[in-house]
Write an enzyme that holds these catalytic residues in place. Structure first.
Site, PDB file in Angstrom:
ATOM      1  CG  ASP A 122      44.479  38.263  44.311  1.00  0.00           C
ATOM      2  OD1 ASP A 122      45.126  38.862  43.424  1.00  0.00           O
ATOM      3  OD2 ASP A 122      43.701  37.325  44.064  1.00  0.00           O
ATOM      4  CG  ASP A 177      39.594  38.586  33.737  1.00  0.00           C
ATOM      5  OD1 ASP A 177      40.765  38.324  34.048  1.00  0.00           O
ATOM      6  OD2 ASP A 177      38.910  39.462  34.304  1.00  0.00           O
TER       7      ASP A 177
END
Lengths: 253, 199
Positions: free
Chosen positions: A130, A11
């Site tokens: 997602d 990330d």
């Protein structure tokens, strides 16, 4: 035989790697290029970089990161987060990314998948999905998991393939951060329906979870962040484990 | 000196770095002028076959590439660059290729995962300088949906298994083609680029 891939995920925000659970207690974890070098050395098969803030002023920094990473490593890597247009894709691919991952923008404008595939080839376009379990099935969430849609996740995966996605990155939001293992049922439903590779994401806590996602879930690749970042396991350990259980793995050199 | 042809349809940065980090001089050309004094030529590429042929033709590159080969100097085609060496391809309709290696580029047979994406073992069918010192069965990184089918067995340098064997590298005298991406294949990939540069 095609090897199953192990993909560490990093990330990124403002050009730095960050760690944090469920977006809480995010802290600086260093230079993305250093991390990329480390994982490359350890024998990771690919890398994924996700820009978790993805604001426009952040974009330039991300492009610089992509340029530096591509100068340093000789394995493929994917960049995602905040990609909205074919121009965004062009910028990142030109900077050295091998693939781009699109999520919210693909849901809002599915034509972006086919446009991207037409311009750069299917193999460049990763559609990230997602997913959350709801009473009425698996649903697609967008904007970093903040907003629910009424879209059926399994159907969406099939549509993304038809539109020209080269790969699917499927994250179970129910499992993400829990370390309880990947959502095998979700993976099974998707991998039995599509012909393109599926990357399993969300929930990896121990090495047997990697095995289950591949052997039971039918995943072509497994994505993991925390088990590698926090040093619980290394990439070579994961590879040795999977290889010992009969999974075809690229030997780290 | 390595000369890379940039067709403007794919990123050539990695392949450039693959040579330059190993100490080789590399330059990038887009038109025929740059090919005149070229020693070793690299034709890289990701993208669609017809588009690549169109660019080669529009830029007047086909003749100089064929002359380069006729003169005995080395050429390496990578991924789409390998497929362009063949007679034709069915990608987006039948398109004529460079015709250097007799054979056709076709879609993977049904029942196999496409694109063929990831690391896969490369098994050498014959001794070739391009694989010198690279272990048999070494994994290289592949990304492609079409495969080349040479007409002559002698042109096959390596094969790889993806639900059945396919040709992963070809060679004919001074011309080489690899279906995988050496510039994305870590150590064995860099080794292969080094082998080519040393020719």
């Amino acid at each position: 035989m095609l090897k199953k891939r192990i993909i560490p995920c990093l990330d990124i925000t403002r050009g730095r790697v960050v760690k944090g659970i469920n977006f809480v207690n995010i802290r600086d974890a260093g230079d993305p290029v250093e991390w990329a070098r480390k994982y490359d050395r350890e024998g990771a098969d690919e890398l994924v970089f996700l820009d978790i803030t993805a604001t426009s002023d952040n974009r330039e920094t991300l492009v610089e990161v992509v340029e530096s990473v591509s100068d340093e490593i000789f394995i493929p890597f994917t960049v995602g987060g905040g990609i909205r247009t074919v121009q965004d894709m062009a910028t990142l691919l030109k900077a050295g990314a091998d693939k781009v991952s699109i999520n919210t923008a693909a849901v809002r404008n599915p034509g972006l998948i086919s446009e991207g595939a037409r311009n750069y080839g299917n193999q460049c376009i990763v559609v990230a999905v997602d997913v959350k379990r709801e009473k009425d099935g698996f649903k697609v969430y967008v904007t970093g998991g903040r907003h629910r849609t009424d879209i059926d996740a399994i159907e969406w995966c099939r549509e993304a393939e038809n539109l020209g996605a080269g790969e699917l990155l499927v994250t179970s939001m129910d499992r993400d951060g829990t370390k309880d293992g990947y959502d095998i049922e979700l993976l099974q439903k998707i991998t039995s329906l599509v012909n393109i590779p599926v990357i399993a994401s969300g929930g990896c806590g121990i090495l047997s979870h990697l095995y289950d996602a591949i052997r039971l879930g039918g995943a072509s690749a497994v994505l993991a962040a925390s088990i590698f970042h926090y040093g619980e396991f290394t990439v070579p350990q994961a590879k040795a484990y999977l290889s010992g259980r009969g999974i075809e793995i690229r030997e780290s050199v | 000196m390595i000369t890379i042809i940039d067709l403007g349809i794919s990123n050539i940065k990695s392949i450039y770095r693959g040579f330059s980090v190993q100490g080789f001089d590399v330059r990038v050309v887009t038109g025929p002028d740059g090919l005149k004094g070229a020693e070793s030529l690299v034709l890289p590429g990701v993208g669609a076959f017809p588009r690549a042929m169109e660019i080669l033709e529009n830029r007047g590159l086909i003749e100089p590439i064929l002359n380069h080969i006729d003169s005995g100097r080395p050429l390496l085609g990578v991924c789409l660059g390998m497929q362009l060496l063949f007679s034709d391809s069915v990608e987006h309709g039948l398109t004529r290729g460079l015709g250097i290696i007799p054979g056709h580029v076709v879609l993977f047979p049904p029942g196999r995962q496409v694109p063929h994406m990831g690391w896969n073992g490369v098994f050498q069918s014959q001794k070739s300088p391009i694989f010198s010192g690279i272990p048999e069965g070494a994994d290289f990184y592949f990304v492609h949906s079409y495969v080349a089918r040479p007409e002559q067995r002698g042109d096959v340098v390596s094969e790889t298994d993806h639900g059945g064997k396919f040709v992963s590298a070809v060679g004919r005298k001074n011309v080489f083609g690899v279906q995988f991406h050496p510039e994305k294949s870590q150590r064995p990939g860099l080794h292969l680029l080094r082998n080519f540069a040393a020719m």
